[in-house]
Each structure stands twice: as C-alpha cells, then as structure tokens.
Design a protein around this motif. Structure first.
Motif, mmCIF file in Angstrom:
data_model
loop_
_atom_site.group_PDB
_atom_site.id
_atom_site.type_symbol
_atom_site.label_atom_id
_atom_site.label_comp_id
_atom_site.label_asym_id
_atom_site.label_seq_id
_atom_site.Cartn_x
_atom_site.Cartn_y
_atom_site.Cartn_z
ATOM 1 N N ALA A 13 12.037 -1.417 8.773
ATOM 2 C CA ALA A 13 11.306 -1.803 9.979
ATOM 3 C C ALA A 13 9.812 -1.536 9.836
ATOM 4 C CB ALA A 13 11.863 -1.067 11.195
ATOM 5 N N ALA A 62 17.056 1.763 7.769
ATOM 6 C CA ALA A 62 16.610 0.705 8.666
ATOM 7 C C ALA A 62 15.187 0.961 9.151
ATOM 8 C CB ALA A 62 17.559 0.590 9.853
ATOM 9 N N ARG A 113 17.120 -3.689 13.206
ATOM 10 C CA ARG A 113 17.518 -3.685 11.791
ATOM 11 C C ARG A 113 18.895 -3.052 11.597
ATOM 12 N NH1 ARG A 113 14.898 -7.238 8.537
ATOM 13 N NH2 ARG A 113 12.782 -7.441 9.308
#
Length: 164
Positions: free
Chosen positions: A41, A37, A84
C-alpha cells in the motif's frame, strides 16, 4: 512479512493495531499478511501520489511538519492496507497450485467490493494529505492529483451511496 528490512521500512510498524482504529480487523489476524499489504500500500498506492521525498519524510519525521504529515497519512494508509488485504489474501499458493477454499470462493466478490470501498475512502483521506503538502512553502515537488480516481462521489456536500 518476515524480512526485518522491509518491516523497518514501514511507515507504521504496528500497522495491525493502528488499523483497528479505522477498519474492522480481527485481533488474532496474521500480522505478517497485514504488514505485507501495508508495504504494498505505501509503495504502490501512496508513493504514486505523494512522491518518494514525502514518503521518506513520513518514515523518518524530522520536525513538527513531518509529524503532522505522518498523522494525516495514517488513515489513508490504513484504508489502502485494508483494501490490499481484501484483494491479496483470498487464496494460498501450494505445491498443487493456487487454492481457494469453497467458502472463500463465495466471498471473493464481497471482498472485492469492500476492497474497492476501502480504496475509495483512502483516497478521500489522501486529499487531506495533499492539501497539507500544497500548503507547505518548502515543498518543491508538484503533486499530480490526476493519478487519484476516487469512486465516492459527493453530491450536495454529503457522501451518497445507493441502497436497496
């Protein structure tokens, strides 16, 4: 995230530990999901605003200005990563297709709302980063602030959120 090259490309390799300073993250969470994530990001959320040149400066700081920029980006990265994580990991892809547990189905709406809130907070922190970049004399790249769309609106100098 099992690819060492992707992990080495992260702004903060120990992102799960740093996130605990800003967002609620369980200590026993699967760090590979957080790192995945974080990569999304920084590649999608940060890159679209701060440009590749500034992202490279943050990944490999060369001077005190780069270090200050990296420290300013960390809160925004943590909140973008949190957003995320909440949006991306509600289900699992298996041989049978995409599986979402019964408990997760009920929580998806709440997770999406929390993800949107984290994303908005990240953009507020990102404005501080943009202020630093605007103040640098050697930055040749003009940052387009119109790509940011914070969902937190400030009225009278303070954050206001409806509550019932």
């Amino acid at each position: 995230m099992n690819n060492i090259d992707l992990e080495n490309n992260l702004i903060i390799p120990d992102i799960a530990d740093r996130m605990q300073d800003y967002v609620p993250v369980q200590l026993d969470i699967d760090e590979t999901k957080i790192k995945a994530a974080a990569y999304i990001a920084q590649t999608v959320d940060l890159l679209r605003v701060i440009t590749q040149a500034n992202l490279d400066r943050v990944k490999n700081p060369q001077n005190s200005e780069d270090d200050a920029l990296k420290e300013a980006i960390i809160p925004a990265l943590c909140f973008f990563t949190h957003s995320r994580c909440l949006k991306m990991f509600n289900g699992t892809l298996t041989d049978s297709g995409y599986i979402v547990s019964e408990d997760a189905e009920r929580a998806v709406k709440i997770a999406k709302e929390d993800a949107d809130e984290s994303y908005s907070v990240a953009e507020v922190f990102l404005t501080k980063v943009l202020d630093i970049l605007d103040g640098e004399s050697e930055t040749d790249v003009n940052i387009d602030r119109s790509v940011m769309t914070p969902k937190i609106r400030v009225f009278g100098g303070a954050e206001c959120k409806g509550s019932n």
